[in-house]
Design an enzyme around this catalytic site. Structure first.
Site, PDB file in Angstrom:
ATOM      1  N   GLY A  47       0.834  -1.191   0.000  1.00 53.96           N
ATOM      2  CA  GLY A  47       0.000   0.000   0.000  1.00 53.96           C
ATOM      3  C   GLY A  47       0.868   1.240   0.000  1.00 53.96           C
ATOM      4  N   GLN A  52       2.954  10.063   1.004  1.00 51.71           N
ATOM      5  CA  GLN A  52       4.219   9.357   1.244  1.00 51.71           C
ATOM      6  C   GLN A  52       5.233   9.581   0.125  1.00 51.71           C
ATOM      7  OE1 GLN A  52       2.224   5.368   2.209  1.00 51.71           O
ATOM      8  NE2 GLN A  52       4.062   5.338   3.482  1.00 51.71           N
ATOM      9  N   CYS A  99       5.299   0.254   8.008  1.00 51.47           N
ATOM     10  CA  CYS A  99       4.992   1.348   7.088  1.00 51.47           C
ATOM     11  C   CYS A  99       6.262   1.717   6.334  1.00 51.47           C
ATOM     12  CB  CYS A  99       4.471   2.538   7.885  1.00 51.47           C
ATOM     13  SG  CYS A  99       4.087   3.984   6.894  1.00 51.47           S
ATOM     14  N   LEU A 100       6.122   1.970   5.050  1.00 46.18           N
ATOM     15  CA  LEU A 100       7.299   2.344   4.253  1.00 46.18           C
ATOM     16  C   LEU A 100       7.902   3.666   4.719  1.00 46.18           C
ATOM     17  CD1 LEU A 100       6.035   1.348   0.691  1.00 46.18           C
ATOM     18  CD2 LEU A 100       7.672   0.125   2.136  1.00 46.18           C
ATOM     19  N   HIS A 141      -5.016   2.059   7.504  1.00 45.85           N
ATOM     20  CA  HIS A 141      -3.621   2.515   7.556  1.00 45.85           C
ATOM     21  C   HIS A 141      -3.345   3.522   6.433  1.00 45.85           C
ATOM     22  CE1 HIS A 141       0.860   1.724   8.144  1.00 45.85           C
ATOM     23  NE2 HIS A 141       0.806   2.409   7.025  1.00 45.85           N
ATOM     24  N   GLU A 142      -3.736   3.166   5.209  1.00 52.14           N
ATOM     25  CA  GLU A 142      -3.430   4.042   4.063  1.00 52.14           C
ATOM     26  C   GLU A 142      -4.204   5.351   4.129  1.00 52.14           C
ATOM     27  OE1 GLU A 142      -0.911   3.414   2.393  1.00 52.14           O
ATOM     28  OE2 GLU A 142      -0.713   1.349   3.080  1.00 52.14           O
ATOM     29  N   HIS A 145      -2.907   8.081   6.287  1.00 51.94           N
ATOM     30  CA  HIS A 145      -1.856   8.921   5.697  1.00 51.94           C
ATOM     31  C   HIS A 145      -2.454  10.183   5.064  1.00 51.94           C
ATOM     32  CE1 HIS A 145       1.778   6.552   6.193  1.00 51.94           C
ATOM     33  NE2 HIS A 145       1.236   5.479   5.659  1.00 51.94           N
TER      34      HIS A 145
HETATM   35 NI    NI Z   1       2.126   3.655   5.861  1.00 51.93          NI
END
Ligand code: NI
Length: 185
Positions: A47, A52, A99-100, A141-142, A145
């Site tokens: 995701g 991000q 998370c990235l 989660h996404e 952001h």
């Molecule tokens: Ni994330």
């Protein structure tokens, strides 16, 4: 197509509320989605939200590999424009997320088990669905952001937050599967 640079926790772009997309059909949005998908798969992750990659607009891409969700079939790569999530009921569960934007780290996060969401596609059409479990967690989660929220801000027990390598040695959670990292620690 291009790989985009991923912002890490502390960068201001991750803590602001993202702008709605006024024209989902614009070539700029299509190009951004292509680049986000390439970046997500390269990371590798499951995701990615536009903030991000330093673009503060309400766009999310994700997919679910077969076997990762409850019914085992997964989800194809999907782009959500202007998604709106509404929890269905108050049931929550706890699972480990990564998370990235917080590379190498993970923590146990409570999320709603079931939710309804609506969003637009790249052709501008609207759709809605009800999802649960892993799918619902990934979307929460996404979409967080898009509101400037990172998963540690959702945690209620920071003793479960840490570096994945250390957490696995402690064997705190053997399901630290990283919703965005897509890799087992
Ligand atoms: Ni994330």
């Amino acid at each position: 197509m291009a790989l985009l640079k991923i912002a890490r926790m502390g960068h201001p772009v991750l803590s602001h509320v993202a702008e709605a997309v006024s024209d989902p059909t614009s070539p700029e949005v299509a190009r951004l989605v292509e680049d986000m998908v390439e970046t997500m798969l390269d990371a590798p992750g499951v995701g990615l939200a536009a903030p991000q990659v330093h673009v503060p607009i309400r766009v999310v891409v994700y997919y679910m590999p077969a076997g990762r969700d409850e019914n085992g079939v997964g989800e194809p790569i999907t782009a959500l424009i202007n998604p709106v999530l509404t929890p269905v009921g108050l049931d929550r569960d706890y699972a480990t997320e990564a998370c990235l934007s917080l590379p190498g780290m993970a923590g146990v996060v409570p999320r709603f088990l079931n939710l309804h969401f609506s969003a637009q596609r790249l052709d501008g059409s609207h759709f809605e669905r009800e999802v649960s479990g892993y799918h619902a967690r990934l979307l929460q989660h996404e979409c967080d952001h898009l509101d400037g929220i990172l998963y540690p801000q959702r945690m209620d027990d920071l003793s479960t937050f840490g570096y994945i390598e250390e957490l696995s040695e402690r064997d705190v959670e053997d399901e630290a599967d990283g919703y965005e990292s897509g890799e087992n620690p």
